[in-house]
Structures are given as structure tokens and as C-alpha cells.
Design an enzyme around this catalytic site. Structure first.
Site, PDB file in Angstrom:
ATOM      1  N   ASP A  59      -7.569   5.023  -0.472  1.00 19.18           N
ATOM      2  CA  ASP A  59      -6.916   5.239   0.807  1.00 19.18           C
ATOM      3  C   ASP A  59      -7.709   6.333   1.541  1.00 19.18           C
ATOM      4  OD1 ASP A  59      -5.296   4.997   2.969  1.00 19.18           O
ATOM      5  OD2 ASP A  59      -3.416   5.286   1.902  1.00 19.18           O
TER       6      ASP A  59
HETATM    7  C1  BGC Z   1      -2.850   4.544   5.172  1.00 21.48           C
HETATM    8  C2  BGC Z   1      -3.281   3.149   4.793  1.00 21.48           C
HETATM    9  C3  BGC Z   1      -4.214   2.586   5.817  1.00 21.48           C
HETATM   10  C4  BGC Z   1      -5.371   3.532   6.015  1.00 21.48           C
HETATM   11  C5  BGC Z   1      -6.392   3.030   7.002  1.00 21.48           C
HETATM   12  C6  BGC Z   1      -4.014   5.416   5.571  1.00 21.48           C
HETATM   13  O1  BGC Z   1      -3.589   6.615   6.121  1.00 21.48           O
HETATM   14  O2  BGC Z   1      -2.143   5.114   4.090  1.00 21.48           O
HETATM   15  O3  BGC Z   1      -2.164   2.335   4.615  1.00 21.48           O
HETATM   16  O4  BGC Z   1      -4.630   1.309   5.419  1.00 21.48           O
HETATM   17  O5  BGC Z   1      -4.879   4.773   6.465  1.00 21.48           O
HETATM   18  O6  BGC Z   1      -5.932   3.102   8.291  1.00 21.48           O
END
Ligand code: BGC
Length: 717
Positions: free
Chosen positions: A258
Site C-alpha cells: 500500500d
Molecule cells: C489506500 C489504497 C489505495 C492506495 C492508492 C492507499 O492510501 O489505502 O486502498 O489503493 O492508497 O491510491
């Protein structure tokens, strides 16, 4: 493919390999902290093999051109994006759509969203989010399917089928990404990014099944979660990323972290610095670094120092290149970048129609009683109603109906409730007043709202959360109506008019007062582009609601976690015995249980019978029940099957969902619904952690929700 990738990898330097394991956000959009703005230099140098938050054909074509024409090896980019419930055309938020219990609708939403995003250059979406969540304080509950592992798995699989289709080289299909692995939904106290700690049994029994189901459906990528599990942050957790994911489940795609979650292992206290973070993540089995920049910075040194293996690096790079190959990007790097296709796909009629259908099927009718001395239930409203007061901050509101994570959704396309009522019931005079906002305590709009209600026959209150009040980094400790909305509805209620409350929110709200005092209550979540039309058609009876909650609605925050598949305890509730498991100030019952939802018609369940009261290891039992539409309207009902294993080597939940069927019945019509139970449905992680069933007594429950059921018994031999 293998030969092609072999020869390409023979050309690659270690730096270029690390580049293929690197993903940066473009400057287009930002979904987390910004660590660097030099991604264009990195891209040109071959140190950034993948981008996210880069979309539209014009924007992405330029970036792809740089990768293909200006880097040494010309390897095309993956373009990722959070297409969570639609790209431009926005479908209901996932928690809403889960309430449809309709896998065809859910699969189609995912497919259409992928197709629309694919037309705008996106070839990888960070969807499905399959985190089981039992805590509505957590804002991200909006993004998942609720609290049930079985239903969550079916929904995750349906989304993967919708996103990836059967052929990745088809330019209307893209890579799916199962997230957030693992157990992110169990963040303590519902606070985002917080610690997760649970037994391995609980992890495997209730939290892992949806990830597994989505992977079994063919999901090609997995995203790590921000949280730690058993003291080790997911992005450095070898038990999760290698032992379970690769060794037990045989996953052969790639894992992406993530957003900066490798770097966050430093503040977690798992490593002392970013270099150690890179090493821990790499050796745990994480292929790609999202936004952290640590793989591209440290992989060459770590290889040099022998801290990570070159053979692992080669495996990781291969896993990423394979996906690019399967998408057809080596054949044609611009296959997702076709301007004409983009123009004809964005907001196409097929998408708008499906957004309306999915919106209607997601609505959950929570209460419907007569208002005042009338004998008829308040809903549906008659299109001959002379006047309706439409009050509340969500009544004439486009932006908030899109809900959390609406990426590219354009609010100007959203049908508001005001507009929806005008279209659906053109003869009704509408007296609109906003009344209040979502924050603070400004009551200056109350007088206008009260005046609008006074001049009207019926009041529709459009209340709830704005789109920022759920989703990532949007946890709340009080989950009632935010801002002065509670006072607003009480002030309107004091006028004695019939009121319909339409609650729109990204999570269950503690709406006890509304449940006690307002005759008709509809939970309409955030339904996306066609929200207002979906709600208006439901209010005025063109659509009969049939959605069912996939998350328990608590009475207050103190009851959390409250969920249907709980354990019985050694002192189950007994009103006459002080020393049983309960509270002094509120009952154990939730406000609305899992599986709950009403219809304008009524259904009667009868004749629950089993083909046998004994089940053998290889055999099956057929469960039959008769469901009759005893009301005046055609209606849909989700018939739900639950099981309880009475005695186990480890204690078992009081109920577990094992099947359901959504049926449609005309007034007076009955239907026999049948379910089959086999040994497989009874398996669980037993005392020694083997996954199997245990002989003994079981109960079967069939009903309209998890709390109102008919029961029968059988024995597993
Ligand atoms: C979130 C994810 C997301 C990623 C990319 C993160 O802050 O937890 O769910 O896919 O950002 O935007």
C-alpha cells in the site's frame, strides 16, 4: 512469453529491474502523502516502471510514450488507479452494492467500471477491497462488503471476474488487485491505520476467506495493508506474503505495497531505517513498492551486500513483466490508449442505466409504518401527493452522492434527489430547503426548513454523511447524524407532519431516535451518479426496495463490535439473571441485524423441511422452505440460510451464513426455495487447525434476516 521475458531480462541492469518493482503516483491526483515530485526523471531513467493516478488517454499516452521511446529498454508502464465503484460513471459505494446480494449486478458494475477506466488508459485497478469489517467507526467500511466472510468472498470473486474478464489481452479488461492483505478491517477501535492483533484461528476463519476467494477467481495482484498483524507490519510480513499467499494458496501474480507502507515500517518500529525496510519487505515476498521509492534506492546495494538474493529479484521482475505481457502491452503499449474508444465509452448509456439499476437494488428499507391515523404504510408515496417538503443537506447535492473514492466521477453528471423527484413525480410540488450542513452547529437554515415542511403534505428528509465523512482516514467515534442534522429532524418532527427519512452515508449510523420516531426510514448510502433517480423511483413506488444489510447497525458506539456471527459465551443473555453477558444501559440487540431489509410487500416463510435429518460425510441434505408474497406489490426477497454447529473442538458462532437466493414474487405468489448442505459447508479450523467438519448436532435457520428465521436440526454422522 517466457522466452520473450528471458531475453528482455538478460538486457536489464539491477537498477532497471528495481525500476520495474517501483510504482509512483503521477502529479495528476494524490491519494496519500507526497514524497517525491521527480517521478518524470525517474521514469526517463528507467527507475519507475509503473505509475498510478495517471489517466485519460491524452495524459497517459504522453507518459507511455516516454517509457517506450525515451527509456533504454522501452518497457511499457502499468497504469494503476483506484477504480473502486466506477471511473467516471459512479456506481453505489461497495457497502451499498453488497446490500443488493446480487452477484450479477456486482460483477457487471465491476466490468463496466473496468471497461470505462480501460478506455481512459488504466490497465490496473486497486479493487476489490475485501477487508471484513465489524467496526462502523472505521471509515473504510464503506469500501468493503461488510462483516460476513462467505458473502464477502462471493462478492470479491464477482468483482475479479468483472474486472479481469476471461482474457487480459482484451483491452476492456484490466488487472484486479485484492486488498488490503491482511485484516486491515480489524484496526483497533476503528481508527484508521491502527494495530491489528488477532489469533491465527480468527484470521483464517473470518478474515482471510474473502482474499482467498478473490484469488481463486483469478486475481492477478495483491496489495499489502497498512496495519501490522501479530506484531509485524503486513508489508514486511513473511507469514502473510510468502507462507500463506504463495506457499499455501499458490499465488503466482505480484504483490504491491500500500501507499508508502514499506517506509511506514520505520515509525511502526519494525526497522530502524528505510534500507532495512526495503530488505524486510523484499525478503517477506513483496514485489512492488508503491510510492515509497525504497526499492529503487536500495535494491542495488542490498544485492551487492548479499542481503537479498538476485534470484528473488529476477523472480519478482518476471512476475511484473508477465502481467505487462498478458495485458498485451509489449505487443502494443498503446492498446489502452485509444481516443475514440475513450470518447464513446465514458458515461455511455449502458453505464448510466446500470448505475441506476445498481442504485435501486442497493437501497435498504429500514422501517415503513403508517403516519398518524392512516392505515396505510407511508411508503411508497403517491405521485398524486400535492406537495413534498424536501429537506436536508443531501437533497440538492451532487458531489456527496458520489461517495468516497469516486476518483474521476464528475459531480455535474449526478442526478440529485431534487431532480430525481421532479423526473419521477412531475405533478408533485416540491418545497426544498437545505436546513443544515454536515458540520458545526449552524441552525440558521432551520426556519426555512420548518416553513417548507409546514406548507407540505409530506416531508422527505435527505440526511446523513458527506462524501468525506467515510472512506480512508475518515474514522469517527460518534456515528450519529453529523452536524446539526439530528436537531433539524427533531425540529421538523415536532410539526407533526408525516416524515420519510432517507439516510445517505458510507457506514451504519446510530439512528435510534429516527427508528423510534419517524414512520418511514430508507438507507440509501451513497449511490453514485444516478442516486437521486434511484431514490425517487423507490420513494414513489416505481421500484420496490429489496436490499438487505450486510453490516449490523449498532444502537450505539459502546456495542461495537456487534455482528451476527458472534459466539454464545458461557453466560448467554438472560434478562432475569444479572450475571449474564449484557449491558446495564442498552440491550445486546443491534438496531438492525445483518441481513435485514424490508419491502413494500410482505413475505411469509413456512414449511421449512430437510430431506433428511442425517448427513453423511459424502452426502447432502436439501433444505426446502416456502416463501409467499402476502402483500400487495411485486417484490424481491433475499432468502437466507444460516447454520450453527452446536458443539465443536473450538466454539462455533451462533449463526453462519451458508447460502442465499434472491427471488422475485408477485402478490399472492409462493415459491419453494431449496438449498443444499454438504459436509463442505460445515468445515472450520478445528482445535489442531485442520480445516474439516466434526460430527454432531447442527441447526439450520432460514429466514428474511439473521435474526428472524425458521429452524430445523440435523446430525452430521
Ligand atoms: C489506500 C489504497 C489505495 C492506495 C492508492 C492507499 O492510501 O489505502 O486502498 O489503493 O492508497 O491510491
Amino acid at each position: 512469453m517466457d522466452a520473450f521475458i528471458d531475453s528482455l531480462m538478460n538486457e536489464m541492469t539491477v537498477e532497471e529491474k528495481a525500476g520495474q518493482l517501483t510504482l509512483y503516483t503521477s502529479g495528476w491526483d494524490v491519494t496519500g502523502p507526497v514524497l517525491r515530485d521527480d517521478y518524470m526523471d525517474e521514469l526517463r531513467a528507467g527507475r519507475a516502471g509503473n505509475l498510478f493516478n495517471a489517466h485519460t488517454v491524452d495524459y497517459a499516452t504522453n507518459l507511455q510514450r516516454i517509457a517506450v521511446e525515451e527509456t533504454r529498454l522501452g518497457i511499457p508502464l502499468l497504469f494503476g488507479l483506484d477504480v473502486i465503484h466506477g471511473y467516471k460513471t459512479t456506481f453505489p459505494i461497495p457497502l451499498a452494492e453488497a446490500a443488493s446480494w446480487d452477484m450479477d449486478i456486482i460483477e457487471k458494475s465491476a466490468h463496466l467500471a473496468a471497461k470505462e477506466a480501460a478506455s481512459a488508459g488504466v490497465n490496473w485497478t486497486y479493487n476489490p477491497m475485501v477487508d471484513i469489517a465489524r467496526d462502523p467507526r472505521w471509515g473504510r467500511i464503506a469500501e468493503g462488503s461488510g462483516e460476513d466472510p462467505y458473502l464477502g468472498g462471493l462478492i470479491g470473486a464477482a468483482k475479479v471476474r468483472g474486472i479481469q474478464g476471461s482474457d487480459l489481452s482484451d483491452p476492456t479488461t484490466i488487472l484486479a488487485c485484492v486488498k488490503h492483505f491482511a485484516a486491515y478491517g480489524a484496526s483497533q477501535a476503528g481508527r484508521d491505520y491502527h494495530t491489528v492483533d488477532m489469533s491465527d484461528r480468527e484470521l483464517r476463519q473470518n478474515y482471510l476467506p474473502p482474499y482467498k476467494a478473490a484469488l481463486d477467481a483469478g486475481a492477478t495482484t495483491v496489495m499489502t495493508s497498512f496495519n501490522e498483524v501479530d506484531g509485524v507490519p503486513a508489508s514486511g510480513n513473511k507469514y502473510l506474503m510468502t507462507e500463506i499467499l504463495r506457499n499455501e494458496w499458490g499465488f503466482d501474480g505480484f504483490v504491491v505495497t500500500d501507499y508508502t507502507s514499506i517506509n511506514e515500517m520505520v515509525p511502526h518500529g519494525a526497522v530502524a531505517n528505510l534500507k532495512e525496510a526495503a530488505e524486510l519487505a523484499f525478503n517477506a515476498g513483496v514485489q512492488m513498492d508503491m510510492q515509497g521509492g525504497v526499492y529503487s534506492q536500495y535494491i542495488p546495494e542490498l544485492i551487492e551486500e548479499g542481503k537479498i538474493k538476485e534470484s528473488d529479484l529476477n523472480d519478482y521482475v518476471r512476475q511484473v513483466l508477465e502481467m505487462k505481457y498478458k495485458l498485451g502491452l509489449f505487443e502494443d503499449p498503446y492498446r489502452y490508449l485509444n481516443k475514440e474508444r475513450e470518447q464513446s465509452t465514458l458515461y455511455a448509456q449502458e453505464l448510466m442505466d446500470h448505475s441506476l439499476l445498481a442504485g435501486k437494488e442497493s437501497i435498504v428499507l429500514l422501517k415503513n409504518e403508517p403516519a398518524g391515523k392512516n392505515s396505510e404504510n407511508l411508503l411508497p408515496l403517491s405521485k398524486n401527493t400535492r406537495s413534498v417538503a424536501l429537506i436536508g443537506p443531501l437533497a440538492d447535492n451532487q458531489k456527496d452522492m458520489l461517495g468516497t473514492w469516486h476518483v474521476a466521477g464528475d459531480e455535474s453528471k449526478v442526478v440529485t434527489l431534487l431532480e430525481g423527484i421532479k423526473q419521477t413525480a412531475p405533478n408533485v410540488r416540491i418545497n426544498y430547503a437545505r436546513g443544515a450542513g454536515f458540520n458545526g452547529d449552524d441552525k440558521s437554515g432551520f426556519a426555512e426548513a420548518i416553513a417548507a415542511a409546514r406548507r407540505s403534505d409530506v416531508v422527505v428528509m435527505a440526511i446523513g454523511e458527506d462524501y468525506t465523512q467515510s472512506g480512508e482516514a475518515a474514522s469517527r467515534t460518534e456515528i450519529g447524524l453529523p452536524g446539526p442534522q439530528q436537531e433539524l429532524i427533531e425540529a421538523i418532527h415536532a410539526l407533526g407532519k408525516p416524515i420519510v427519512a432517507v439516510v445517505m452515508a458510507g457506514r451504519p449510523l446510530t439512528i435510534n431516535w429516527i427508528d423510534e420516531n419517524i414512520p418511514a426510514v430508507m438507507n440509501a448510502w451513497h449511490l453514485g451518479t444516478m442516486s437521486g433517480k434511484a431514490i425517487a423511483e423507490t420513494l414513489f413506488g416505481d421500484h420496490n426496495p429489496g436490499g438487505k444489510l450486510t453490516i449490523t447497525f449498532p444502537k450505539n458506539v459502546g456495542q461495537i463490535p456487534v455482528y451476527y456471527n458472534m459466539k454464545n459465551t458461557g453466560r448467554p443473555f438472560d434478562a432475569n439473571n444479572k450475571y449474564t453477558s449484557k449491558y446495564l444501559d442498552v440491550s445486546n440487540e443491534p438496531l438492525y441485524p445483518f441481513g435485514y431489509g424490508l419491502s413494500y410487500t410482505t413475505f411469509e416463510y413456512s414449511n421449512l423441511n430437510l430431506s433428511s435429518n442425517e448427513l453423511s460425510a459424502e452426502g447432502s441434505i436439501t433444505v426446502n422452505v416456502t416463501v409467499k408474497n402476502t402483500g400487495k406489490y411485486q417484490g424481491k426477497e433475499v432468502v437466507q440460510l444460516y447454520i450453527r454447529d452446536l458443539v465443536g473442538s473450538v466454539t462455533r458462532p451462533v449463526k453462519e451464513l451458508k447460502g442465499f437466493e434472491k427471488i422475485s414474487l408477485a402478490p399472492g405468489e409462493s415459491k419453494q426455495v431449496s438449498f443444499t448442505i454438504t459436509n463442505k459447508d460445515l468445515e472450520f479450523y478445528t482445535r489442531d487447525m485442520t480445516f474439516k467438519s466434526e460430527p454432531g448436532d447442527f441447526k439450520v435457520f432460514v429466514g428474511t434476516n439473521s435474526a428472524e428465521t425458521l429452524e430445523a436440526d440435523f446430525v452430521l454422522k
